[in-house]
Enzyme design. Structure first.
Site, PDB file in Angstrom:
ATOM      1  N   ASP A 153       7.633  -7.366   8.285  1.00  0.00           N
ATOM      2  CA  ASP A 153       6.409  -6.565   8.219  1.00  0.00           C
ATOM      3  C   ASP A 153       6.618  -5.257   7.441  1.00  0.00           C
ATOM      4  OD1 ASP A 153       3.665  -6.073   9.058  1.00  0.00           O
ATOM      5  OD2 ASP A 153       4.469  -4.531  10.385  1.00  0.00           O
ATOM      6  N   HIS A 161       0.815  -1.218   0.000  1.00  0.00           N
ATOM      7  CA  HIS A 161       0.000   0.000   0.000  1.00  0.00           C
ATOM      8  C   HIS A 161       0.855   1.278   0.000  1.00  0.00           C
ATOM      9  CE1 HIS A 161       0.504  -0.028   4.398  1.00  0.00           C
ATOM     10  NE2 HIS A 161       0.124   1.234   4.395  1.00  0.00           N
ATOM     11  N   HIS A 196       7.689  -2.374   2.335  1.00  0.00           N
ATOM     12  CA  HIS A 196       7.551  -0.916   2.228  1.00  0.00           C
ATOM     13  C   HIS A 196       8.904  -0.189   2.088  1.00  0.00           C
ATOM     14  CE1 HIS A 196       3.548  -1.955   3.236  1.00  0.00           C
ATOM     15  NE2 HIS A 196       3.647  -1.898   4.543  1.00  0.00           N
TER      16      HIS A 196
END
Ligand code: BG6
Length: 489
Positions: free
Chosen positions: A235, A178, A240
């Site tokens: 994570d 995202h 990201h």
């Protein structure tokens, strides 16, 4: 400017009554409906295991959406219209017979585009796709969206991914990160590739080092069960932070098309230098939060949050990375991310080299070096630190000041959530901001080496106080190279 209305789509959400759907997907669809981008002939089909009436589904989504949609953007009439597009199908993802209810809704009056959004644990992605194929629900215009985490390591990623690819073609798979949908992250490519002034400076000739920080003030909350098996490396860094690094380090793609962009990112991921075992201790830092104060409130320890007596999982990571290619040879990329840090604060800092010879010696306490600061969230801003003369007589007194581009000042517009852009890209059939198999594998390849290094060295996480900027070793990581983390809050 009004958004262009897209073709009618059936948006099917597995895990449709779960946390991600209620917190992110449904509010994003409400906004796209409000802005008339979602075609009114489309449907949103939430999948859940339990029995639920249409009214119960609408009430559940309403209750949650109201928390995530600002009061200014809420409109009862628009909500009522949006609610008409919501449908519920009771499907137990692992019970083949239960897919009939979904098949009935879809086959009765199929829309042009079909999106299957798998917001479920990745372990059942393969079996869901297998059932969708067996029930002939996957059409040539179907797209399958996979939520992270995509596995725990390379082996588990490959097994999940191969199971999906047995049923759908790679071109139909949309692996979400995202961060790529965030406005400021999309703007990184525009900043670099539409402003010619940066290109000549964007290499080891002028750049001293790069810092990428993604700090969060929240703890692990109710996600302790997942998080304790994952940790900050899996994570946040594997996806990201590495995606951000790619956007900073990549070459200009020849055009903004999905494969050109992803080919360039892949080259960066493959150029990441593996950190040798003997450098794991000096080039990486792991941390775990202890009790402290965050946002003025007492915060408990990670172990209390996950309700365990002991855990070796890291909630903080700092890494010194290198991209081994001509452009970036010798330029360290410092990555840092953590939970329960002093503030929610994400930024990229391009630290340029100082002038080759300072003609104002003794007159400045700061090194004469420019910095480009790209604040991703919150208060999105691009700032260029310039050295200037302090006005007045008395010789040359120098001071760093900023050229500021504040997005809030420049654009009087709402910043859409990343999921709005990404969901509409899936409907459009544009996978540019989604990760290809080879990218995810290259990212695992590099991160797994560090994870193995930690295991081998039995490197336990260093404690840090909740509400601080992480363990002291992360400052040592910078100090050993004569650098320091940029702090400007
Ligand atoms: C998710 C992680 O991918 O990103 C979470 O699983 C993290 O642990 C979140 O909190 C951060 O996203 P954002 O958009 O709030 O920066």
């Amino acid at each position: 400017m009004a958004a262009t209305m897209l073709d009618p789509a059936d948006i099917v959400i597995f895990g449709g009554t779960g946390d991600l759907s209620l917190r992110k997907i449904m509010p994003a669809l409400y906004y796209r409906h409000k802005e008339e981008q979602l075609n009114p002939a489309g449907r949103i089909i939430a999948i859940g295991r339990g029995a639920m009436t249409h009214e119960e589904l609408v009430a559940l989504i309403l209750e949650h959406c109201k928390n995530y949609i600002s009061k200014d953007d809420w409109d009862d009439a628009i909500w009522k219209d949006f609610a008409k597009h919501l449908h519920y199908a009771q499907v137990d993802a692992q019970d083949s017979t239960s897919y009939k209810s979904l098949a009935k809704i879809l086959d009765d009056s199929p829309r042009e585009i079909r999106m299957f959004y798998l917001a479920t644990p990745a372990t059942i992605f393969g079996s869901i796709c297998e059932e969708l194929r067996a029930h002939e629900l996957i059409t040539p215009t179907s797209r399958v969206v996979l939520e992270k985490p995509l596995g725990y390591d390379m082996t588990s990623f490959r097994s999940i991914n191969n199971a999906v690819l047995k049923c759908v073609d790679e071109s139909q798979v949309y692996r979400i990160d995202h961060y790529l949908g965030k406005e400021t992250v999309q703007n990184l490519m525009v900043l670099r590739f539409s402003n010619n002034i940066f290109e000549r400076l964007w290499s080891s000739d002028s750049v001293d080092h790069v810092q990428i920080t993604v700090a969060e003030s929240i703890g692990v909350g109710s996600r302790g069960g997942y998080y304790d098996k994952s940790g900050a490396m899996r994570d946040m860094v594997q996806n990201h932070l590495l995606q951000l690094l790619c956007l900073v380090a990549m070459e200009a793609p020849h055009e903004i098309n999905p494969d050109s962009v992803r080919d360039e990112k892949l080259k960066v991921l493959r150029s990441l230098r593996p950190i040798p075992q003997q450098e794991i201790g000096s080039n990486t830092v792991r941390g775990q939060y202890r009790t402290g104060t965050v946002d003025g409130k007492p915060a408990q320890t990670y172990l209390e949050d996950i309700e365990k007596g002991a855990s070796d999982t890291e909630t903080f990571v700092a890494i010194k990375a290198h991209v081994d290619n001509w452009r970036w040879s010798g330029v360290p990329f410092y990555l840092r991310t953590g939970k329960r840090m002093a503030q929610r604060y994400s930024e990229i800092v391009i630290q340029f080299r100082p002038v080759p010879h300072n003609i104002f010696p003794g007159l400045t306490s700061e090194p004469v070096a420019n910095k480009l600061i790209i604040r991703l969230q919150p208060n999105e801003i691009v700032k260029l630190q310039m050295t200037t003369k302090v006005p007045g007589p008395g010789g040359y007194r120098l001071k760093p000041v900023f050229l500021n581009l504040s997005f809030a000042d420049a654009f009087n517009e709402r910043y859409p959530d990343a999921y709005e852009r990404l969901l509409m890209d899936v409907v459009r059939g544009n996978p540019t901001l989604f990760m290809r198999t080879d990218e995810v594998e290259a990212a695992w390849n590099w991160t797994e080496n560090i994870l193995h290094g930690w295991e081998h060295a039995r490197q336990s996480p260093q404690p840090y106080t909740a509400g601080s900027w992480g363990p002291s070793d992360s400052f040592v990581l910078m100090a050993q190279d004569g650098n320091k983390w940029h702090e400007d809050f």
